[in-house]
Design an enzyme around this catalytic site. Structure first.
Site, PDB file in Angstrom:
ATOM      1  CE  LYS A  10      17.027  25.938  69.978  1.00 27.61           C
ATOM      2  NZ  LYS A  10      18.371  26.561  69.913  1.00 27.61           N
ATOM      3  CE1 TYR A  50      21.274  22.672  72.693  1.00 25.83           C
ATOM      4  CE2 TYR A  50      19.779  23.324  74.444  1.00 25.83           C
ATOM      5  CZ  TYR A  50      20.059  23.183  73.099  1.00 25.83           C
ATOM      6  OH  TYR A  50      19.133  23.562  72.152  1.00 25.83           O
ATOM      7  CG  PHE A  58      27.056  29.788  73.379  1.00 26.97           C
ATOM      8  CD1 PHE A  58      26.221  28.687  73.383  1.00 26.97           C
ATOM      9  CD2 PHE A  58      28.122  29.807  72.486  1.00 26.97           C
ATOM     10  CE1 PHE A  58      26.432  27.613  72.545  1.00 26.97           C
ATOM     11  CE2 PHE A  58      28.347  28.723  71.629  1.00 26.97           C
ATOM     12  CZ  PHE A  58      27.496  27.625  71.664  1.00 26.97           C
ATOM     13  NE  ARG A  86      22.357  19.946  60.866  1.00 26.48           N
ATOM     14  CZ  ARG A  86      22.624  20.512  62.042  1.00 26.48           C
ATOM     15  NH1 ARG A  86      21.953  20.158  63.118  1.00 26.48           N
ATOM     16  NH2 ARG A  86      23.576  21.409  62.130  1.00 26.48           N
ATOM     17  CB  THR A  92      23.091  27.905  63.937  1.00 26.47           C
ATOM     18  OG1 THR A  92      23.294  26.520  63.648  1.00 26.47           O
ATOM     19  CG2 THR A  92      22.982  28.092  65.435  1.00 26.47           C
ATOM     20  CG  ASN A 113      18.545  29.031  67.208  1.00 26.79           C
ATOM     21  OD1 ASN A 113      17.966  28.548  68.172  1.00 26.79           O
ATOM     22  ND2 ASN A 113      19.636  28.506  66.694  1.00 26.79           N
ATOM     23  CG  HIS A 116      17.921  21.303  69.086  1.00 25.28           C
ATOM     24  ND1 HIS A 116      19.278  21.505  69.075  1.00 25.28           N
ATOM     25  CD2 HIS A 116      17.728  19.966  69.188  1.00 25.28           C
ATOM     26  CE1 HIS A 116      19.877  20.312  69.182  1.00 25.28           C
ATOM     27  NE2 HIS A 116      18.966  19.368  69.261  1.00 25.28           N
ATOM     28  CD  GLU A 127      20.055  15.976  70.221  1.00 21.85           C
ATOM     29  OE1 GLU A 127      19.198  16.302  69.372  1.00 21.85           O
ATOM     30  OE2 GLU A 127      21.166  16.520  70.301  1.00 21.85           O
TER      31      GLU A 127
HETATM   32  P1  CMP Z   1      21.009  24.408  68.826  1.00 23.65           P
HETATM   33  O1  CMP Z   1      20.853  23.747  67.506  1.00 23.65           O
HETATM   34  O2  CMP Z   1      19.893  24.279  69.788  1.00 23.65           O
HETATM   35  O3  CMP Z   1      22.344  23.865  69.511  1.00 23.65           O
HETATM   36  C1  CMP Z   1      23.178  24.661  70.310  1.00 23.65           C
HETATM   37  C2  CMP Z   1      22.679  26.049  70.417  1.00 23.65           C
HETATM   38  O4  CMP Z   1      23.580  26.973  70.940  1.00 23.65           O
HETATM   39  C3  CMP Z   1      22.361  26.588  69.050  1.00 23.65           C
HETATM   40  O5  CMP Z   1      21.204  25.960  68.552  1.00 23.65           O
HETATM   41  C4  CMP Z   1      22.241  28.070  69.300  1.00 23.65           C
HETATM   42  O6  CMP Z   1      20.925  28.465  69.635  1.00 23.65           O
HETATM   43  C5  CMP Z   1      23.134  28.234  70.511  1.00 23.65           C
HETATM   44  N1  CMP Z   1      24.278  29.059  70.151  1.00 23.65           N
HETATM   45  C6  CMP Z   1      25.219  28.791  69.229  1.00 23.65           C
HETATM   46  N2  CMP Z   1      26.108  29.797  69.182  1.00 23.65           N
HETATM   47  C7  CMP Z   1      25.703  30.729  70.084  1.00 23.65           C
HETATM   48  C8  CMP Z   1      26.194  31.978  70.489  1.00 23.65           C
HETATM   49  N3  CMP Z   1      27.313  32.488  69.944  1.00 23.65           N
HETATM   50  N4  CMP Z   1      25.524  32.639  71.449  1.00 23.65           N
HETATM   51  C9  CMP Z   1      24.415  32.117  72.007  1.00 23.65           C
HETATM   52  N5  CMP Z   1      23.894  30.911  71.664  1.00 23.65           N
HETATM   53  C10 CMP Z   1      24.531  30.234  70.703  1.00 23.65           C
END
Ligand code: CMP
Length: 138
Positions: A10, A50, A58, A86, A92, A113, A116, A127
């Site tokens: 990311k 997404y 969010f 994973r 996450t 984070n 993904h 994807e």
């Molecule tokens: P990802 O695996 O990319 O898929 C969805 C993303 O939403 C997840 O990783 C997080 O980075 C993001 N995400 C999930 N929960 C929250 C949250 N509470 N606030 C902001 N981002 C979030």
């Protein structure tokens, strides 16, 4: 498709210059890279990717962040690739990520984070097809 998964390094991790280290860790974990490119998503592309999260509170924050700078998209091959990727990524929320995982080492918050990964074989196929043409997969 069962041995393939999809990953993103990311924008936070690319901005911090950690994409090379993360690719090293992916290779050291035994994944083969079948597709890889550096892209800068538009907001529309991130919203499309997404779309399943479009009702989440969010969603705006997530799609703005994902279009805020370059990221690396990856098609990864390994036996049981989806759970294996994973596991390497970690939880996450980096506060809950186990030692030795990418999110433990490179992520700063649940939103930013570092990586993904697809959550199922079916989504991995969708994807990969979202970002790669057949010619871009080796
Ligand atoms: P990802 O695996 O990319 O898929 C969805 C993303 O939403 C997840 O990783 C997080 O980075 C993001 N995400 C999930 N929960 C929250 C949250 N509470 N606030 C902001 N981002 C979030």
């Amino acid at each position: 498709m069962s041995n393939l998964t999809f990953g993103i390094i990311k924008p936070d991790a690319v901005r911090a210059g950690n994409h090379g280290k993360i690719v090293d860790r992916i290779l050291a974990a035994g994944f083969k890279i079948r597709g890889m490119k550096l892209i800068h998503q538009s907001l529309k592309q991130a919203e499309g990717f997404y779309a399943v999260h479009s009702e989440r509170p969010f969603f705006g924050e997530l799609t703005e962040f994902m279009s805020s700078g370059p990221c690396v998209v990856l098609a990864l091959e390994k036996e049981n690739a989806v759970p294996a990727w994973r596991e390497l990524m970690g939880a996450t929320n980096p506060a809950e990520a186990a030692e030795g995982t990418l999110r433990k080492d490179f992520a700063s918050s649940i939103g930013e984070n570092a990586v993904h990964g697809s959550d199922s074989e079916e989504n991995a196929a969708i994807e990969i097809a979202y970002f790669f043409s057949k010619l871009e997969l080796v």
